[in-house]
Design an enzyme around this catalytic site. Structure first.
Site, short mmCIF file in Angstrom:
data_model
loop_
_atom_site.label_atom_id
_atom_site.label_comp_id
_atom_site.label_asym_id
_atom_site.label_seq_id
_atom_site.Cartn_x
_atom_site.Cartn_y
_atom_site.Cartn_z
N LYS A 250 0.96 -1.18 0.12
CA LYS A 250 -0.12 0.22 0.04
C LYS A 250 0.72 1.33 -0.04
O LYS A 250 0.32 2.19 -0.40
CB LYS A 250 -0.90 -0.10 1.12
CG LYS A 250 -1.95 -1.04 1.02
CD LYS A 250 -2.70 -1.66 2.20
CE LYS A 250 -3.63 -0.64 2.47
NZ LYS A 250 -4.50 -0.96 3.95
N LYS B 282 -15.68 -3.59 7.49
CA LYS B 282 -16.89 -3.40 7.13
C LYS B 282 -18.29 -4.13 7.64
O LYS B 282 -17.89 -5.41 7.95
CB LYS B 282 -17.10 -3.43 5.66
CG LYS B 282 -16.28 -2.18 4.93
CD LYS B 282 -15.80 -2.80 3.61
CE LYS B 282 -14.83 -2.02 2.76
NZ LYS B 282 -14.03 -2.62 1.52
N GLY C 129 -8.33 -6.40 5.59
CA GLY C 129 -9.22 -6.85 6.76
C GLY C 129 -9.08 -6.03 7.85
O GLY C 129 -9.46 -6.29 8.96
N ARG D 19 -9.40 -7.60 -6.58
CA ARG D 19 -9.88 -8.79 -6.54
C ARG D 19 -11.64 -8.55 -6.38
O ARG D 19 -12.14 -7.10 -6.36
CB ARG D 19 -9.67 -9.50 -5.20
CG ARG D 19 -9.95 -8.67 -3.71
CD ARG D 19 -9.72 -9.44 -2.57
NE ARG D 19 -9.57 -8.42 -1.59
CZ ARG D 19 -10.52 -7.70 -0.77
NH1 ARG D 19 -11.87 -8.03 -1.24
NH2 ARG D 19 -10.36 -6.97 0.13
N LYS E 221 -1.97 10.92 7.52
CA LYS E 221 -2.85 11.69 8.29
C LYS E 221 -3.96 11.08 8.72
O LYS E 221 -4.63 10.20 7.78
CB LYS E 221 -3.04 13.15 7.51
CG LYS E 221 -3.68 14.08 8.27
CD LYS E 221 -2.72 15.09 8.77
CE LYS E 221 -3.50 15.99 9.75
NZ LYS E 221 -2.62 16.32 10.81
N VAL F 61 -16.46 -8.42 -1.02
CA VAL F 61 -17.45 -8.69 -0.21
C VAL F 61 -18.77 -8.19 -0.88
O VAL F 61 -19.89 -8.96 -0.99
CB VAL F 61 -17.42 -8.89 1.07
CG1 VAL F 61 -18.46 -9.08 1.95
CG2 VAL F 61 -16.05 -9.42 1.60
N GLU G 95 -6.61 2.84 -0.90
CA GLU G 95 -5.92 1.60 -1.58
C GLU G 95 -6.92 0.81 -2.69
O GLU G 95 -7.86 1.35 -2.96
CB GLU G 95 -6.11 0.62 -0.28
CG GLU G 95 -7.14 -0.07 -0.02
CD GLU G 95 -7.19 -1.20 0.98
OE1 GLU G 95 -6.01 -2.06 0.73
OE2 GLU G 95 -7.86 -1.77 1.68
N LYS H 123 -0.04 2.39 9.42
CA LYS H 123 -0.37 1.33 8.91
C LYS H 123 0.42 0.34 8.31
O LYS H 123 1.44 0.72 7.71
CB LYS H 123 -1.30 1.98 7.84
CG LYS H 123 -2.64 2.83 8.19
CD LYS H 123 -3.46 3.59 7.02
CE LYS H 123 -4.23 2.72 6.15
NZ LYS H 123 -5.01 3.15 5.34
P1 ADP Z 1 -7.37 -2.64 4.80
O1 ADP Z 1 -6.39 -2.78 3.77
O2 ADP Z 1 -7.33 -3.10 5.96
O3 ADP Z 1 -8.94 -2.50 4.10
P2 ADP Z 1 -7.61 0.43 4.56
O4 ADP Z 1 -6.42 1.12 4.34
O5 ADP Z 1 -8.53 0.12 3.57
O6 ADP Z 1 -7.32 -1.05 5.08
O7 ADP Z 1 -8.52 0.93 5.68
C1 ADP Z 1 -9.57 0.52 6.60
C2 ADP Z 1 -10.28 1.52 7.20
O8 ADP Z 1 -9.53 2.17 8.14
C3 ADP Z 1 -11.07 2.48 6.47
O9 ADP Z 1 -12.05 1.98 5.56
C4 ADP Z 1 -11.15 3.75 7.28
O10 ADP Z 1 -12.26 3.46 8.13
C5 ADP Z 1 -10.05 3.58 8.26
N1 ADP Z 1 -8.95 4.30 7.54
C6 ADP Z 1 -7.73 3.94 7.03
N2 ADP Z 1 -6.95 5.15 6.75
C7 ADP Z 1 -7.31 6.09 7.43
C8 ADP Z 1 -7.01 7.53 7.68
N3 ADP Z 1 -5.76 7.78 7.05
N4 ADP Z 1 -7.67 8.17 8.36
C9 ADP Z 1 -8.93 7.73 9.06
N5 ADP Z 1 -9.14 6.55 8.80
C10 ADP Z 1 -8.70 5.61 7.97
P1 ADP Z 2 -13.72 -6.26 1.46
O1 ADP Z 2 -12.66 -5.20 0.97
O2 ADP Z 2 -14.19 -6.91 0.22
O3 ADP Z 2 -15.10 -5.66 2.02
P2 ADP Z 2 -12.61 -7.37 3.92
O4 ADP Z 2 -11.64 -6.24 4.18
O5 ADP Z 2 -13.97 -7.56 4.48
O6 ADP Z 2 -13.13 -7.27 2.02
O7 ADP Z 2 -12.08 -8.69 3.36
C1 ADP Z 2 -12.64 -9.91 2.81
C2 ADP Z 2 -11.93 -11.04 3.41
O8 ADP Z 2 -10.75 -11.14 3.17
C3 ADP Z 2 -12.23 -11.20 4.89
O9 ADP Z 2 -12.47 -12.54 5.21
C4 ADP Z 2 -10.84 -10.61 5.57
O10 ADP Z 2 -10.52 -11.05 6.59
C5 ADP Z 2 -9.86 -11.34 4.30
N1 ADP Z 2 -8.79 -10.40 3.94
C6 ADP Z 2 -8.66 -9.13 3.53
N2 ADP Z 2 -7.64 -8.65 3.14
C7 ADP Z 2 -6.81 -9.66 3.52
C8 ADP Z 2 -5.32 -10.01 3.62
N3 ADP Z 2 -4.65 -8.82 3.21
N4 ADP Z 2 -4.91 -10.83 4.21
C9 ADP Z 2 -5.67 -11.87 4.76
N5 ADP Z 2 -6.97 -11.71 4.69
C10 ADP Z 2 -7.22 -10.65 4.03
MG MG Z 3 -9.57 -1.46 2.80
#
Ligand code: ADP
Ligand code: ADP
Ligand code: MG
Length: 450
Positions: free
Chosen positions: A116, A237, A164, A292, A201, A295, A288, A158
């Site tokens: 990322k 989510k 997830g 794929r 930030k 969900v 990000e 992060k």
């Molecule tokens: P993941 O790869 O685990 O999905 P994301 O980078 O998409 O991680 O972040 C997951 C969630 O965390 C976001 O949907 C948001 O709610 C929160 N988040 C991530 N980055 C920020 C940020 N810079 N400021 C505020 N909330 C954040």
């Molecule tokens: P979406 O972005 O589709 O809403 P989620 O963040 O809820 O997806 O992730 C979907 C599924 O994949 C969940 O079971 C989550 O735990 C798993 N998952 C997502 N990203 C990763 C990762 N980088 N490594 C392992 N499991 C992941």
């Molecule tokens: Mg995400």
């Protein structure tokens, strides 16, 4: 068109893929673990092959066994679903080397977007606004602290490999830095096997709004509008809706264009999602890309009338997209509630067990994607999401009415679920008014015992 594929997943998404294949006359091979002998995907596919023990590392992540199963059963391609191997570039590369079509983007793109920090760099270069922050090398704790002081607090540490909702920590002031830095590093190492971090930030009370992308192998890239996924617990989510009530026509158009530009910047292929954070002033930032199927893809399917999984299969079969951006018409409103076997009154602890009673809602505007049946034993080894309830109405109000009606009908006996918790969200005045952001569940829900 591909003739036979292997589905390297389980649960509701495996069922979803089998359904799309049936409609396209593609034969399916399910893989299953020793813990999933009685699972629905195992029974529903044309063929099923056991790839190892119940632990994910022995089965659904067992690359050698999965590739062997694919070759043995004569499959031309592999659909990875979400989670498991879906964003593993090494696996996608091995598929290519074995002459198996990986149903997703090229492995180089998975690798790039899977880091990322690197993804941020590429997006900045492509003129896509990213969350202010730092994506360069972090050499030491002192170095990270210095960068953070420059970015300013509050901020987020992060995991570069994150997914997830794991490996993310908020830091509100310098005094909290050390402890969170170390926690993020440890969690990242434990979940993803590496501890590279980046710093952003912290956007206060943002909305999570993402755009669905479809791209064929000939450079045609379109978006299917947005999904709002701000209702989250621990950055994961819980309930999603489309379209977002926060976007007006002009912001929607602008974000859609930027999302397509982001996908073009990496020569994206197949289905993917560009996730943005949007602040209260309507400024949006790339967060990000998920390379794929997601969900929450069904809510986009409901309002566009486009079957995203079928599109994935057609694209992987070298077919050109037969939809243009102008063809994409958003109609009505859809909501998805993730149905989890978990106990909201006990810190959402997963509750596996035997389902001894089941009534699944249906009727106009109701769709259920699940993998459960009466008598099914939910194994303890996997995710607690056991299904998704999706409703569609001609407007948001009707989608909400239908969701409440469907949640009421849904009867799952034998295990504790989050159905009542979902109902509580739908009844909250702020949700009804569309007045919410990512902190809603944490701050507004009375029974959120998190
Ligand atoms: P993941 O790869 O685990 O999905 P994301 O980078 O998409 O991680 O972040 C997951 C969630 O965390 C976001 O949907 C948001 O709610 C929160 N988040 C991530 N980055 C920020 C940020 N810079 N400021 C505020 N909330 C954040
Ligand atoms: P979406 O972005 O589709 O809403 P989620 O963040 O809820 O997806 O992730 C979907 C599924 O994949 C969940 O079971 C989550 O735990 C798993 N998952 C997502 N990203 C990763 C990762 N980088 N490594 C392992 N499991 C992941
Ligand atoms: Mg995400």
């Amino acid at each position: 068109m591909l003739k036979k594929i292997l589905i390297a997943n389980r649960g509701e998404i495996a069922i979803r893929i089998i359904r799309a294949c049936r409609e396209l006359d593609i034969r399916t091979v399910a893989i299953y673990s020793e813990g999933d002998k009685d699972a629905l995907h195992t029974q529903m596919a044309d063929e099923a092959i056991c790839v190892g023990g119940p632990l994910t590392k022995d089965s659904y992540l067992n690359v050698t066994n999965i590739l062997s199963a694919c070759v043995l059963t004569g499959c031309e391609g592999i659909h990875p679903g979400f989670g498991f191997l879906s964003e593993n570039p090494k696996f996608a590369k091995m598929c290519e080397e074995c002459n198996i079509k990986f149903i997703g983007p090229d492995f180089e793109v998975i690798e790039l977007m899977g880091d990322k920090a690197k993804a941020r760099k590429i997006m900045k270069k492509a003129n896509v606004p990213v969350v202010p922050g730092y994506e360069g090398e972090i050499n030491s704790y002192e170095h990270a602290l210095k960068i953070s002081n420059e970015i300013g607090y509050p901020l987020m540490i992060k995991a570069a490999a994150g997914g997830g909702g794991k490996g993310i920590r908020i830091v509100r002031e310098p005094g909290e830095f050390k402890h969170n830095y170390e926690a993020a590093k440890l969690e990242s190492k434990a979940c993803f096997g590496e501890d590279k971090l980046y710093i952003e930030k912290y956007i206060e009370c943002p909305r999570h709004i993402e755009f669905q992308i479809l791209a064929d192998e000939y450079g045609n890239i379109i978006h299917l509008g947005e999904r709002e996924c701000s209702l989250q617990r621990n950055n994961q989510k819980v309930l999603e809706e489309a379209p977002s009530c926060f976007l007006d026509k002009s912001l929607r158009n602008e974000m859609g264009k930027v999302a397509v530009r982001a996908a073009k910047a990496v020569n994206y292929k197949n289905a993917g999602t560009i996730e943005f954070l949007v602040d209260k002033n309507g400024h949006f930032y790339f967060m990000e890309m998920n390379t794929r199927i997601q969900v929450e893809h069904p809510i986009t399917e409901m309002i566009t009338n486009i079957d995203i999984v079928k599109e994935q299969l057609k694209i992987a079969s070298n077919m050109k997209l037969d939809i243009t951006q102008e063809d994409v018409k958003i109609n009505g409103h859809a909501i998805e509630c993730r149905i989890n076997a978990e106990d909201p009154s006990n810190n959402f602890r997963p509750c596996p067990g035997v389902i001894n009673e089941l009534y699944v809602p249906s009727g106009p505007g109701v769709r259920v994607d699940s993998a459960i049946y009466c008598g099914y034993e939910i194994p303890p080894y996997y995710d607690s999401m056991i299904g998704k309830l999706i409703t569609f109405g001609d407007d948001r109000e009707n989608a909400i009415i239908k969701m409440k009606r469907a949640l009421d009908e849904f009867a799952i006996g034998g295990v504790i679920t989050n159905i009542d918790f979902q109902y509580e969200i739908l009844e909250h005045e702020d949700f009804i008014n569309g007045d919410y952001n990512t902190s809603f569940i944490e701050t507004k829900l009375v029974n959120n015992n998190a």
